[in-house]
Write a protein that holds these residues in place. Structure first.
Motif, mmCIF file in Angstrom:
data_model
loop_
_atom_site.group_PDB
_atom_site.id
_atom_site.type_symbol
_atom_site.label_atom_id
_atom_site.label_comp_id
_atom_site.label_asym_id
_atom_site.label_seq_id
_atom_site.Cartn_x
_atom_site.Cartn_y
_atom_site.Cartn_z
ATOM 1 N N ALA A 27 0.746 -1.292 -0.212
ATOM 2 C CA ALA A 27 -0.178 -0.026 -0.086
ATOM 3 C C ALA A 27 1.120 1.754 -0.201
ATOM 4 C CB ALA A 27 -0.918 -0.149 1.294
ATOM 5 N N VAL A 28 0.990 2.048 -0.648
ATOM 6 C CA VAL A 28 0.922 3.798 -0.473
ATOM 7 C C VAL A 28 -0.247 4.908 -0.425
ATOM 8 C CG1 VAL A 28 2.862 3.019 -2.203
ATOM 9 C CG2 VAL A 28 0.906 4.058 -2.875
ATOM 10 N N PRO A 29 0.656 5.490 0.066
ATOM 11 C CA PRO A 29 -0.419 6.927 0.194
ATOM 12 C C PRO A 29 -1.446 7.317 -1.203
ATOM 13 C CG PRO A 29 1.390 7.280 1.260
ATOM 14 C CD PRO A 29 1.382 5.917 0.926
ATOM 15 N N ASP A 30 -2.554 7.755 -0.394
ATOM 16 C CA ASP A 30 -2.455 8.713 -1.859
ATOM 17 C C ASP A 30 -3.637 9.764 -1.431
ATOM 18 O OD1 ASP A 30 -3.544 7.961 -4.896
ATOM 19 O OD2 ASP A 30 -5.385 8.351 -3.870
ATOM 20 N N PRO A 31 -4.006 10.608 -2.053
ATOM 21 C CA PRO A 31 -4.749 11.896 -1.648
ATOM 22 C C PRO A 31 -6.614 11.712 -1.809
ATOM 23 C CG PRO A 31 -3.394 12.733 -3.388
ATOM 24 C CD PRO A 31 -3.256 10.830 -3.280
ATOM 25 N N VAL A 32 -6.874 10.758 -2.424
ATOM 26 C CA VAL A 32 -8.082 10.875 -3.086
ATOM 27 C C VAL A 32 -8.550 9.557 -2.639
ATOM 28 C CG1 VAL A 32 -10.043 10.432 -4.605
ATOM 29 C CG2 VAL A 32 -7.938 11.529 -4.832
ATOM 30 N N TRP A 33 -8.280 8.713 -2.498
ATOM 31 C CA TRP A 33 -8.623 7.027 -2.320
ATOM 32 C C TRP A 33 -7.639 6.246 -0.553
ATOM 33 C CZ3 TRP A 33 -12.928 6.303 -4.496
ATOM 34 C CH2 TRP A 33 -12.934 6.605 -5.875
ATOM 35 N N GLY A 34 -6.964 7.486 -0.047
ATOM 36 C CA GLY A 34 -6.247 7.443 1.187
ATOM 37 C C GLY A 34 -5.162 6.411 0.780
ATOM 38 N N GLU A 35 -5.386 5.325 0.294
ATOM 39 C CA GLU A 35 -3.993 4.633 0.208
ATOM 40 C C GLU A 35 -4.850 3.286 -1.368
ATOM 41 O OE1 GLU A 35 -2.522 1.700 4.229
ATOM 42 O OE2 GLU A 35 -4.906 1.939 3.972
ATOM 43 N N VAL A 36 -3.804 3.543 -2.132
ATOM 44 C CA VAL A 36 -3.913 2.576 -3.027
ATOM 45 C C VAL A 36 -2.040 1.492 -3.679
ATOM 46 C CG1 VAL A 36 -4.580 4.152 -4.233
ATOM 47 C CG2 VAL A 36 -2.529 4.217 -4.699
ATOM 48 N N GLY A 37 -2.965 0.410 -4.054
ATOM 49 C CA GLY A 37 -2.278 -0.364 -4.085
ATOM 50 C C GLY A 37 -0.603 -0.235 -5.582
ATOM 51 N N HIS A 38 0.276 -1.009 -4.861
ATOM 52 C CA HIS A 38 1.163 -0.625 -5.979
ATOM 53 C C HIS A 38 1.897 -1.727 -5.949
ATOM 54 C CE1 HIS A 38 4.907 1.665 -7.565
ATOM 55 N NE2 HIS A 38 4.870 0.808 -6.863
ATOM 56 N N ALA A 39 2.422 -2.302 -7.082
ATOM 57 C CA ALA A 39 2.260 -3.621 -7.652
ATOM 58 C C ALA A 39 3.798 -4.344 -8.371
ATOM 59 C CB ALA A 39 1.412 -4.423 -9.345
ATOM 60 N N HIS A 40 4.914 -4.561 -6.980
ATOM 61 C CA HIS A 40 5.812 -4.643 -7.510
ATOM 62 C C HIS A 40 6.139 -6.515 -7.863
ATOM 63 C CE1 HIS A 40 7.102 -1.807 -4.666
ATOM 64 N NE2 HIS A 40 8.058 -1.514 -5.070
ATOM 65 N N VAL A 41 6.462 -5.900 -9.723
ATOM 66 C CA VAL A 41 6.424 -7.717 -10.211
ATOM 67 C C VAL A 41 7.386 -8.112 -11.041
ATOM 68 C CG1 VAL A 41 4.978 -8.592 -12.793
ATOM 69 C CG2 VAL A 41 4.182 -6.515 -10.963
ATOM 70 N N ARG A 42 8.100 -9.631 -10.439
ATOM 71 C CA ARG A 42 9.289 -9.651 -11.407
ATOM 72 C C ARG A 42 9.043 -10.765 -12.753
ATOM 73 N NH1 ARG A 42 12.560 -14.394 -11.448
ATOM 74 N NH2 ARG A 42 11.475 -16.068 -10.094
ATOM 75 N N ALA A 43 8.826 -10.618 -13.992
ATOM 76 C CA ALA A 43 8.658 -10.697 -15.106
ATOM 77 C C ALA A 43 9.404 -11.558 -16.192
ATOM 78 C CB ALA A 43 7.429 -9.606 -14.886
ATOM 79 N N GLN A 44 8.102 -12.357 -16.553
ATOM 80 C CA GLN A 44 8.983 -13.132 -17.808
ATOM 81 C C GLN A 44 9.489 -12.171 -18.749
ATOM 82 O OE1 GLN A 44 9.883 -16.468 -18.595
ATOM 83 N NE2 GLN A 44 8.458 -17.495 -17.866
ATOM 84 N N PRO A 45 10.823 -11.758 -19.304
ATOM 85 C CA PRO A 45 11.366 -10.744 -19.970
ATOM 86 C C PRO A 45 10.342 -10.661 -21.504
ATOM 87 C CG PRO A 45 13.027 -12.752 -20.314
ATOM 88 C CD PRO A 45 12.092 -12.758 -19.875
ATOM 89 N N GLY A 46 9.965 -9.142 -21.874
ATOM 90 C CA GLY A 46 8.713 -8.776 -22.709
ATOM 91 C C GLY A 46 7.565 -8.575 -22.237
ATOM 92 N N THR A 47 7.703 -9.586 -20.905
ATOM 93 C CA THR A 47 6.388 -8.596 -20.478
ATOM 94 C C THR A 47 5.994 -7.129 -20.512
ATOM 95 O OG1 THR A 47 6.577 -10.655 -19.152
ATOM 96 C CG2 THR A 47 4.772 -9.010 -18.743
#
Length: 503
Positions: A432-452
């Motif tokens: 979660a990260v702060p958001d001035p409108v929604w209070g908190e929103v999700g932040h996704a850190h992704v390890r992905a296959q090349p070219g994703t």
């Protein structure tokens, strides 16, 4: 609670010639085996060495080494004399280990050759014993020390400094009674027997390295193969050779096995029970093993619970994908809301637990111990679960990870499971990260296959999740900061500098 009698002596009496520990750390070949009679003799001589070096009952004995049978020799030697073993994290530099040693104040520090420089940097504290240069000769010339008649259930056997995913580590008290309760929970949960063979490779400063399944299997009279570290190819070789019947791994291990080129051609049938813990095994990865005829049974526990708490069974693994099963026989579990009231099946709540495998607390931290328990003695785990109508439980995440976006509860594990259904995603962590409108929103850190394509991740989520659950931002990473058990350390994930979260 049961007091224990000398475990290695009892096992040597019951099955002296059975193989207890097989050392695979020296390289190729079948490995050097130590029988139960040999283990008892060696542990008794090591206990004599501890006493000769000045250790007394109640003293702490630290060990800094990679996986090797000598670790278990020292574990049982400490039990025979009444000392407390303190496994140290060899991934830490001396600067990080120094406060740990200041906290536990060990009389002795045993170390392997790989960690000699780190140990020597700490030499102002305990006396050092080199497991590669000195230990063998010192043990061989030492007469066996008669063991204590009883290993009291409430006495502390060893201290485990938790690696943690959200803060500073603490030393969990691990008692002899906890060891016996974990043995009962695990033995009946996976049908452990003296005919089983397991692989020890997870770091020994972590509860899984000691207790899943090594220590319970040594109590049962089975055979433990010791590998210095995880190697997917070597594990597949052992499976092909029929040398492993039970296997425990964390999701990162299962991921490496599944990605190995020989995974699709290896016959996995020799392993009768596959188990997973440390973090939720994502559904997509579980399906890859099902396709190869292997049912991976999820479980959940923590250092403070022995660790065995929840275990799934093969029937549940097949029919209840994603479930961690049911609480085991020596565990009592409640699922409660924020006020400590039990919630009905289907609702999310925090797991509280009582039982013989639960720790009495933390080393010299009365405030932390008091905070961990409810006034009537329930351990507050911080884990969120829901129970279905058949009594099976499902992990939802950690209490501290849940966030509220626009007034709605968001559980990161649900979002992560959705993202893992994307064909290009290997691993993901949502914070979660702060958001001035929604209070908190999700932040996704992704390890992905090349070219994703990052844009495709958002589109994928929108097709599976309500709008408030879809992460506001996605960032591709090469890897994650991890604990020794392979858990992603979410508290170390931060948004990239200058990222406009409000846009």
């Amino acid at each position: 609670m049961w007091d224990l009698f000398d475990l290695t002596a009892q096992r040597a009496r019951l099955s002296p010639d059975r193989r207890a520990l097989v050392d695979l750390t020296a390289g190729e070949g079948a490995g050097v085996a130590l029988t139960y009679a040999g283990l008892d003799d060696r542990a008794a001589r090591a206990a004599g060495l501890l006493a000769a070096l000045g250790a007394e009952p109640g003293d702490r004995v630290a060990v800094l080494c990679r996986n090797r049978p000598d670790f278990f020799t020292l574990l049982f030697a400490c039990a025979k004399l009444g000392c407390l073993l303190v496994p140290l994290n060899w991934r830490m530099p001396a600067a990080e280990l120094a406060p740990v040693l200041a906290d536990c104040q060990p009389r002795l520090l045993f170390h392997g050759g790989e960690d000699r420089a780190t140990a020597q940097a700490l030499a102002a504290g305990p006396a050092l014993v080199d497991l590669d240069d000195d230990f063998e000769a010192l043990v061989a010339k030492q007469p066996p020390l008669p063991s204590r008649e009883v290993w009291p259930a409430d006495d502390v056997w060893y201290l485990l400094y938790t690696s943690g995913t959200t803060g500073e580590p603490k030393a969990v008290l691990y008692t002899y009674g906890m060891a016996m309760a974990n043995y009962v929970n695990l033995r009946q949960g996976v049908d452990l027997s003296e005919d089983d063979r397991t692989l020890n490779y997870l770091p020994l400063f972590h509860t899984a390295g000691i207790n899943l399944h090594t220590l319970p299997l040594l109590m049962a009279g089975g055979e433990v193969l010791v590998q210095s570290q995880f190697d997917a190819g070597a594990v597949l070789d052992l499976i092909t050779q029929g040398r492993i019947t039970t296997f425990f791994g964390v999701p990162a291990v299962y991921r490496q096995l599944a990605l190995h080129p020989r995974f699709r051609t290896t016959d996995l049938g020799a392993v009768r029970r596959w188990a997973c813990g440390g973090a939720p095994l994502e559904d997509a990865l579980a399906r890859r093993f099902v396709e190869r005829g292997a049912l991976v049974c999820n479980g959940m526990g923590m250092t403070e619970t022995g660790p065995t708490l929840f275990l799934n069974d093969p029937a549940g693994a097949a029919a209840k994908l994603g479930s961690i099963g049911k609480p085991q026989i020596l565990c009592r579990v409640r699922v409660v809301d924020g006020a400590g009231r039990d919630v009905p099946p289907g609702q999310v709540g925090e797991v509280w637990v009582k039982g013989a495998a639960v720790t009495p607390g933390y080393w010299r931290q009365p405030a932390a111990t008091a905070a961990a328990f409810s006034p009537d003695g329930w351990l507050r785990t911080g884990d969120l679960v829901r129970q279905d109508g058949d009594g099976y439980y499902y992990p939802v995440g950690r209490l501290k990870e849940m966030f509220i976006s626009g007034g709605e509860n968001v559980y990161p594990v649900e979002v992560e499971n959705a993202l893992l259904r994307h064909p290009g995603v290997l691993e993901v962590a949502v914070v979660a990260v702060p958001d001035p409108v929604w209070g908190e929103v999700g932040h996704a850190h992704v390890r992905a296959q090349p070219g994703t394509d990052v844009d495709s991740l958002a589109r994928h989520c929108r097709g599976l999740l309500a709008g408030y659950k879809v992460p506001r931002r996605f960032v591709l990473v090469e890897d994650f900061p991890r604990t020794a058990a392979g858990k992603i350390q979410k508290h170390r994930l931060v948004p990239p500098p200058g990222l406009d979260l409000a846009s």
